[in-house]
Design a protein around this motif. Structure first.
Motif, PDB file in Angstrom:
ATOM      1  N   ILE A 106       0.875  -1.172   0.000  1.00  9.87           N
ATOM      2  CA  ILE A 106       0.000   0.000   0.000  1.00  9.87           C
ATOM      3  C   ILE A 106       0.911   1.221   0.000  1.00  9.87           C
ATOM      4  CG2 ILE A 106      -1.918   1.203   1.105  1.00  9.87           C
ATOM      5  CD1 ILE A 106      -2.366  -1.405   2.775  1.00  9.87           C
ATOM      6  N   SER A 107       1.038   1.876  -1.127  1.00 12.43           N
ATOM      7  CA  SER A 107       1.981   2.995  -1.267  1.00 12.43           C
ATOM      8  C   SER A 107       1.730   4.110  -0.266  1.00 12.43           C
ATOM      9  CB  SER A 107       1.920   3.563  -2.682  1.00 12.43           C
ATOM     10  OG  SER A 107       2.342   2.593  -3.600  1.00 12.43           O
ATOM     11  N   ARG A 108       0.459   4.512  -0.083  1.00 15.40           N
ATOM     12  CA  ARG A 108       0.149   5.659   0.772  1.00 15.40           C
ATOM     13  C   ARG A 108       0.767   5.535   2.160  1.00 15.40           C
ATOM     14  NH1 ARG A 108      -2.904  10.006   1.167  1.00 15.40           N
ATOM     15  NH2 ARG A 108      -4.269   9.551  -0.575  1.00 15.40           N
ATOM     16  N   ILE A 109       0.839   4.314   2.698  1.00 18.93           N
ATOM     17  CA  ILE A 109       1.305   4.162   4.079  1.00 18.93           C
ATOM     18  C   ILE A 109       2.649   3.439   4.179  1.00 18.93           C
ATOM     19  CG2 ILE A 109      -1.006   4.367   5.049  1.00 18.93           C
ATOM     20  CD1 ILE A 109      -1.011   1.285   5.389  1.00 18.93           C
ATOM     21  N   GLY A 110       3.324   3.286   3.054  1.00 19.18           N
ATOM     22  CA  GLY A 110       4.668   2.724   3.073  1.00 19.18           C
ATOM     23  C   GLY A 110       4.753   1.228   3.318  1.00 19.18           C
ATOM     24  N   VAL A 111       3.671   0.506   3.103  1.00 18.04           N
ATOM     25  CA  VAL A 111       3.699  -0.951   3.250  1.00 18.04           C
ATOM     26  C   VAL A 111       4.149  -1.543   1.919  1.00 18.04           C
ATOM     27  CG1 VAL A 111       2.312  -3.032   3.600  1.00 18.04           C
ATOM     28  CG2 VAL A 111       1.925  -1.019   5.029  1.00 18.04           C
ATOM     29  N   ARG A 112       5.226  -2.343   1.966  1.00 21.72           N
ATOM     30  CA  ARG A 112       5.769  -2.948   0.743  1.00 21.72           C
ATOM     31  C   ARG A 112       6.129  -4.397   1.017  1.00 21.72           C
ATOM     32  NH1 ARG A 112       7.331   2.121   0.884  1.00 21.72           N
ATOM     33  NH2 ARG A 112       7.036   3.456  -0.928  1.00 21.72           N
ATOM     34  N   GLY A 113       5.521  -5.292   0.264  1.00 26.92           N
ATOM     35  CA  GLY A 113       5.867  -6.701   0.356  1.00 26.92           C
ATOM     36  C   GLY A 113       5.554  -7.359   1.683  1.00 26.92           C
ATOM     37  N   LEU A 114       4.488  -6.912   2.357  1.00 29.13           N
ATOM     38  CA  LEU A 114       4.087  -7.517   3.626  1.00 29.13           C
ATOM     39  C   LEU A 114       3.549  -8.924   3.358  1.00 29.13           C
ATOM     40  CD1 LEU A 114       3.439  -7.388   6.691  1.00 29.13           C
ATOM     41  CD2 LEU A 114       1.205  -6.400   6.035  1.00 29.13           C
TER      42      LEU A 114
ATOM     43  N   PRO B  19      -5.152   3.579   9.281  1.00 28.03           N
ATOM     44  CA  PRO B  19      -6.219   4.594   9.298  1.00 28.03           C
ATOM     45  C   PRO B  19      -6.029   5.708   8.264  1.00 28.03           C
ATOM     46  CG  PRO B  19      -5.628   4.023  11.532  1.00 28.03           C
ATOM     47  CD  PRO B  19      -4.601   3.365  10.630  1.00 28.03           C
ATOM     48  N   GLU B  20      -4.813   5.914   7.768  1.00 29.47           N
ATOM     49  CA  GLU B  20      -4.536   6.963   6.779  1.00 29.47           C
ATOM     50  C   GLU B  20      -4.964   6.576   5.362  1.00 29.47           C
ATOM     51  OE1 GLU B  20      -0.422   8.294   6.975  1.00 29.47           O
ATOM     52  OE2 GLU B  20      -0.398   7.820   9.118  1.00 29.47           O
ATOM     53  N   VAL B  21      -5.264   5.304   5.138  1.00 29.99           N
ATOM     54  CA  VAL B  21      -5.684   4.852   3.809  1.00 29.99           C
ATOM     55  C   VAL B  21      -7.028   5.500   3.477  1.00 29.99           C
ATOM     56  CG1 VAL B  21      -6.406   2.832   2.466  1.00 29.99           C
ATOM     57  CG2 VAL B  21      -4.359   2.720   3.902  1.00 29.99           C
ATOM     58  N   ARG B  22      -7.146   6.009   2.254  1.00 29.06           N
ATOM     59  CA  ARG B  22      -8.322   6.764   1.828  1.00 29.06           C
ATOM     60  C   ARG B  22      -9.021   6.097   0.649  1.00 29.06           C
ATOM     61  NH1 ARG B  22      -7.720   8.599   6.170  1.00 29.06           N
ATOM     62  NH2 ARG B  22      -6.708  10.541   6.687  1.00 29.06           N
ATOM     63  N   ARG B  23     -10.279   6.507   0.465  1.00 28.74           N
ATOM     64  CA  ARG B  23     -11.055   6.068  -0.693  1.00 28.74           C
ATOM     65  C   ARG B  23     -10.264   6.377  -1.964  1.00 28.74           C
ATOM     66  NH1 ARG B  23     -16.749   5.590  -1.167  1.00 28.74           N
ATOM     67  NH2 ARG B  23     -16.816   6.426   0.932  1.00 28.74           N
ATOM     68  N   GLY B  24     -10.164   5.405  -2.848  1.00 32.90           N
ATOM     69  CA  GLY B  24      -9.431   5.577  -4.099  1.00 32.90           C
ATOM     70  C   GLY B  24      -8.011   5.037  -4.057  1.00 32.90           C
TER      71      GLY B  24
END
Length: 166
Positions: free
Chosen positions: A7-15, A73-78
């Motif tokens: 998830i790019s917005r929150i810096g999650v990569r390859g979890l 919680p920072e993940v948004r619609r879209g």
């Protein structure tokens, strides 16, 4: 099916997402999350796998272990969520946010439903539920209830729909 979630917005990569037979935040799922990865329940009380019609459920810790979903919680619609498996890359678009209460069977049924938030409705498309604790929010309201796995009363759920398979 195992996968890797980004998830790019929150810096999650390859979890790493580990599937298991069960339901959200049960003992096996909590143990998986304690290992620093995400858990994905399947079976009668769980969901489907990546890209499957129904509710692909992914849970991860926010405040303990690797804090994989600290910023969920920072993940948004879209926003886009990517799940890579050996077979494909699945792209989901976030469509909304739900709150789940561990103290309400109705709320848990809605979280785990084939169509998130709509128990009894038959799934016709692939969806995703990303879920983590609402501990800071609960504590700010004076709610310190926790279950036997130390889960607080509420969960923050981000719901999405599959928009592409690559």
């Amino acid at each position: 099916m195992r996968g890797e979630l980004s998830i790019s917005r929150i810096g999650v990569r390859g979890l790493e997402v580990v599937p298991y037979r069960g339901w959200t935040d049960d003992a096996p799922g909590t143990e998986i999350q304690n290992g620093g990865v995400a858990a994905s329940p399947y079976g009668p009380r769980g969901g489907t796998g990546p890209g499957g019609v129904g509710n692909y459920q992914v849970t991860a810790h926010r405040l303990s272990s690797t804090r994989a979903f600290l910023r969920l919680p920072e993940v948004r619609r879209g926003d886009r969520v990517f799940v890579r498996t050996e077979e494909a890359m699945y792209v989901y678009r976030i469509t909304g946010t739900r709150e789940t209460s561990f103290r309400s069977e109705r709320s848990l049924r809605a979280q785990r439903a084939p169509v998130p938030g709509q128990p009894g409705k038959e799934a016709t498309r692939a969806m995703i539920t990303l879920s983590t604790c609402a501990t800071p929010e609960d504590h700010a309201e004076g709610n310190f209830w926790a279950d036997e796995f130390d889960n607080p009363e509420h969960r923050i759920d981000k719901i999405g729909v599959l928009v592409a398979v690559r």
